[in-house]
Write an enzyme that holds these catalytic residues in place. Structure first.
Site, short mmCIF file in Angstrom:
data_model
loop_
_atom_site.label_atom_id
_atom_site.label_comp_id
_atom_site.label_asym_id
_atom_site.label_seq_id
_atom_site.Cartn_x
_atom_site.Cartn_y
_atom_site.Cartn_z
N GLY A 162 0.82 -1.20 0.00
CA GLY A 162 0.00 0.00 0.00
C GLY A 162 0.86 1.25 0.00
O GLY A 162 1.98 1.25 0.52
N GLY B 246 -5.70 -8.32 -6.53
CA GLY B 246 -4.44 -7.97 -7.18
C GLY B 246 -3.47 -9.11 -7.00
O GLY B 246 -3.86 -10.28 -6.87
N ILE C 44 -1.62 -9.85 -4.41
CA ILE C 44 -1.76 -10.52 -3.11
C ILE C 44 -3.01 -11.38 -3.09
O ILE C 44 -2.99 -12.52 -2.62
CB ILE C 44 -1.78 -9.48 -1.97
N ARG D 2 -12.72 -8.52 -14.89
CA ARG D 2 -11.77 -9.07 -15.86
C ARG D 2 -11.82 -10.59 -15.77
O ARG D 2 -12.52 -11.14 -14.91
CB ARG D 2 -10.35 -8.55 -15.63
N ARG E 85 -6.11 -2.98 4.96
CA ARG E 85 -5.82 -1.85 5.85
C ARG E 85 -6.99 -1.72 6.81
O ARG E 85 -8.14 -2.00 6.45
CB ARG E 85 -5.64 -0.55 5.06
N HIS F 180 -0.53 -6.57 12.64
CA HIS F 180 -0.03 -6.10 11.33
C HIS F 180 1.31 -6.75 10.99
O HIS F 180 2.32 -6.08 10.78
CB HIS F 180 0.09 -4.57 11.31
#
Length: 316
Positions: A72, A146, A148, A172, A228, A275
């Protein structure tokens, strides 16, 4: 003049750095290693408290590239307004996929199979069995498909899932199947046993998992956030957790770090990790590979990889 490159990893520990650049080591300490005005390529220190990475940006009048070591870039983007037009912001695509996907799978399995309960029982010296849900035969929804998100699906593949649904900003087709647009979420959420959030934090995804999103999740579903913290509305999530209707596994929270006494620490059915999706032994070799590749491109005036935006472009 030789261009300055600021690195958060000591340059002598990185093999293959191209010659012809002046490498400066800065890991976010109080003292800058050189005049920020001379920096041409800035690699943002990784996993530092808020504001550290953007501190030199107002003085970087000659910078041409800002490279993060995180997937990010939301923590850096507020500082871009200080930069001249034409600066390229690049993220760390390719660095965190393995580590984050591993943790995602660990959180899913630990939550479904009740590992936190076993650990607490072990601390008390109690043998407590029971019937727990398996990951096999579950419907999994990955929100944020994406690199990840794709890595997460790669690791889910052997677990005999009933179905994987994928959601990204726009539709897509991939080798594994279709990717749905965000607008399809309302129709996909009710069928998902496990909902995994791996989307970047943008204006479109801030608060994405709010009251309506969570209400559409089926009873007993598991929400996993490795994206996030602000992608999830904490107040709305707490209401669902306290009702016992859904469970959650959170590697990121809002606020973060989660302060002592926050109700998320003790909410029923929630597993919190601090995190740690990215910082593992897999980080450093992949980060160094990325930096060497990017700096070679920079020296040879070739297009950089992982460009997220360019300052001064439309909408930036």
């Amino acid at each position: 003049m030789t261009a300055d490159v600021w690195l958060p990893i000591p340059p002598d520990e990185i093999e293959g750095l191209p010659e012809g650049l002046a490498y400066r080591f800065w890991d976010g300490s109080e003292e800058f290693p050189a005049d920020p005005a001379d920096c041409a390529f800035y690699v943002v220190p990784y996993m530092k408290p808020g504001g550290v990475g953007v501190r030199p940006l107002p003085r970087m009048s000659a910078v041409r590239v800002v490279q993060t070591l995180s997937a990010g870039t939301d923590h850096v983007e507020p500082g871009l307004r200080h930069l001249p037009p034409g600066v390229q912001l690049c993220n760390a695509r390719g660095v965190h996929e393995a580590s984050t996907a591993e943790l995602t799978l660990a959180l899913v399995l630990a939550s479904l199979r009740g590992i936190p309960d076993f650990v607490r029982a072990q601390d008390r010296g109690e043998w407590r069995g029971g019937f727990r849900p398996a990951l096999a035969d579950k419907n999994v929804l990955i929100v944020g498909y994406g690199s990840i998100g794709a890595a997460i699906e790669d690791r889910l593949a052997p677990f005999e899932l009933a179905r994987v649904a994928r959601v990204a900003r726009s539709a897509r087709t991939t080798a594994r199947g279709p990717v749905h647009p965000l607008t399809d979420l309302p129709s996909l959420l009710p069928d998902a046993d496990v909902v995994i959030l791996s989307t970047p934090l943008t204006e479109a995804t801030r608060g994405l998992a709010g009251a309506d999103f969570l209400a559409r999740m089926k009873d007993g579903a598991l929400l996993v956030n490795v994206a996030r913290g602000p992608v999830v509305d904490t107040k709305a999530l707490l209401a669902e957790l306290e009702s016992g209707r859904i469970t959650a596994a959170l590697d990121v929270t809002d606020p973060e770090p989660l302060p002592p006494g926050h109700p998320l620490w003790h909410a029923p059915g929630v597993l919190v990790s601090p995190h740690v999706g990215g910082p593992t032994s897999a980080f450093l070799p992949r980060a160094e590979h990325l930096l060497v590749n990017q700096l070679r491109r920079f020296v040879n005036q070739e297009p950089l990889a992982n460009v997220i935006l360019t300052t001064g472009a439309a909408g930036v």
